[in-house]
Design an enzyme around this catalytic site. Structure first.
Site, PDB file in Angstrom:
ATOM      1  CG  HIS A 146      84.881  25.997  17.382  1.00 24.92           C
ATOM      2  ND1 HIS A 146      85.742  25.473  16.450  1.00 24.92           N
ATOM      3  CD2 HIS A 146      83.676  25.390  17.152  1.00 24.92           C
ATOM      4  CE1 HIS A 146      85.089  24.597  15.681  1.00 24.92           C
ATOM      5  NE2 HIS A 146      83.840  24.541  16.087  1.00 24.92           N
ATOM      6  NE  ARG A 201      79.731  20.042  15.715  1.00 21.91           N
ATOM      7  CZ  ARG A 201      79.643  18.720  15.569  1.00 21.91           C
ATOM      8  NH1 ARG A 201      78.777  18.024  16.283  1.00 21.91           N
ATOM      9  NH2 ARG A 201      80.417  18.088  14.716  1.00 21.91           N
ATOM     10  CG  HIS A 211      76.542  20.335  11.948  1.00 18.60           C
ATOM     11  ND1 HIS A 211      77.209  19.131  11.973  1.00 18.60           N
ATOM     12  CD2 HIS A 211      77.490  21.282  12.175  1.00 18.60           C
ATOM     13  CE1 HIS A 211      78.502  19.338  12.202  1.00 18.60           C
ATOM     14  NE2 HIS A 211      78.688  20.639  12.340  1.00 18.60           N
ATOM     15  CG  ASN A 269      75.638  15.673  11.542  1.00 17.23           C
ATOM     16  OD1 ASN A 269      76.154  16.744  11.856  1.00 17.23           O
ATOM     17  ND2 ASN A 269      74.826  15.557  10.501  1.00 17.23           N
TER      18      ASN A 269
END
Length: 265
Positions: free
Chosen positions: A138, A7, A11, A39
């Site tokens: 996920h 992640r 991000h 975040n």
């Protein structure tokens, strides 16, 4: 930490490119991305990246960027939990600024509809197939109650399996408990596999932005394909991660190689 490391790279890359801007701490000259809503209290793994960078600086100072450390860490995290590995391109440089406003506009929202997600990823040069494959990250990790509360208390207005919604309500109250966690993959939340897509076919996606991938739209067939073929999902995920790692890298004399990931030199 596998989900968190994947992640962090994601991000980072979606906010002004793969330039380690997400790692910069608050300072008199930097407004950090770490506390931007997508975040804040959810992105983690910073200390692990810092520790890896510190070891690199001892061995070959000023050579390997923090952006490259993030890219390699994501690949290693995937491989460590049974996911694919891929050849990571290297040579990115680090930004000298952070972009919290871009984090707010460019990172996918957990309630996004399918077209918004397609547009979101398309703006970064990624196809709908890349988007579905990358959403398969996920298969790992957890989400906080506030991100899926509306979905599990939707009383039939959402496309959700009733038994699944009932189970999730036990740990996520209608009021309060915002940070209570639930696994994004119902079956094997700590292993990289294709159960996430099987969950979607059964209407057991945790987030709205998960289930919209399988809700009668243009990506249904891709979800069905991945639910049947773990090898196809793994191959597409690896290819999509390489493409994601290509988003707007700083090259040549642009940016810098930070000595410490949390601060500009």
């Amino acid at each position: 930490m596998a989900a968190s490391l994947l992640r962090l790279h994601f991000h980072d890359c979606f906010v002004q490119g793969c330039d380690a801007s997400i790692l910069l701490d608050q300072s008199p000259t930097i407004t950090t991305e770490k506390t931007a809503p997508p975040n804040d209290k959810s992105a983690r793994g910073y200390q692990l990246i810092d520790a890896a960078k510190a070891q690199l600086e001892r061995i070959c100072p000023g050579v390997v960027s923090c952006a490259d450390v993030l890219a390699v860490a994501a690949k290693e995290a995937s491989a460590y939990v049974g996911g694919p590995a891929w050849d990571v391109k290297l040579g990115r440089r680090d930004s000298t600024a952070a972009f919290p406003d871009v984090a707010l506009t460019d990172l996918p929202f957990f309630k996004a509809d399918l077209q918004t997600l397609i547009d979101n990823f398309g703006a970064k040069g990624l196809s709908p197939r890349d988007m579905v494959a990358l959403s398969g990250a996920h298969t790992l990790g957890q989400a906080q109650c506030f991100t899926f509360r509306d979905r599990i208390y939707s009383n039939g207005t959402e496309d959700i399996d009733a038994g699944f919604a009932s189970t999730r309500r036990r740990r996520c109250p209608a009021v309060g408990g915002d940070d209570a966690l639930a696994p994004l993959d119902l079956v094997t939340p700590n292993s990289f596999d294709n159960n996430y897509f099987r969950d979607l076919v059964q209407r057991k996606g945790l987030l709205v932005s998960d289930q919209v991938l399988y809700s009668g739209g243009s990506t249904n067939s891709i979800v069905e394909e991945y639910s049947r073929s773990p090898s196809r999902f793994s191959a597409d995920f690896a290819a999509a991660m390489v493409r994601m790692g290509d988003i707007q890298p700083l090259m040549g004399s642009a940016g810098q190689i930070r000595r410490i990931c949390g601060a500009v030199n």
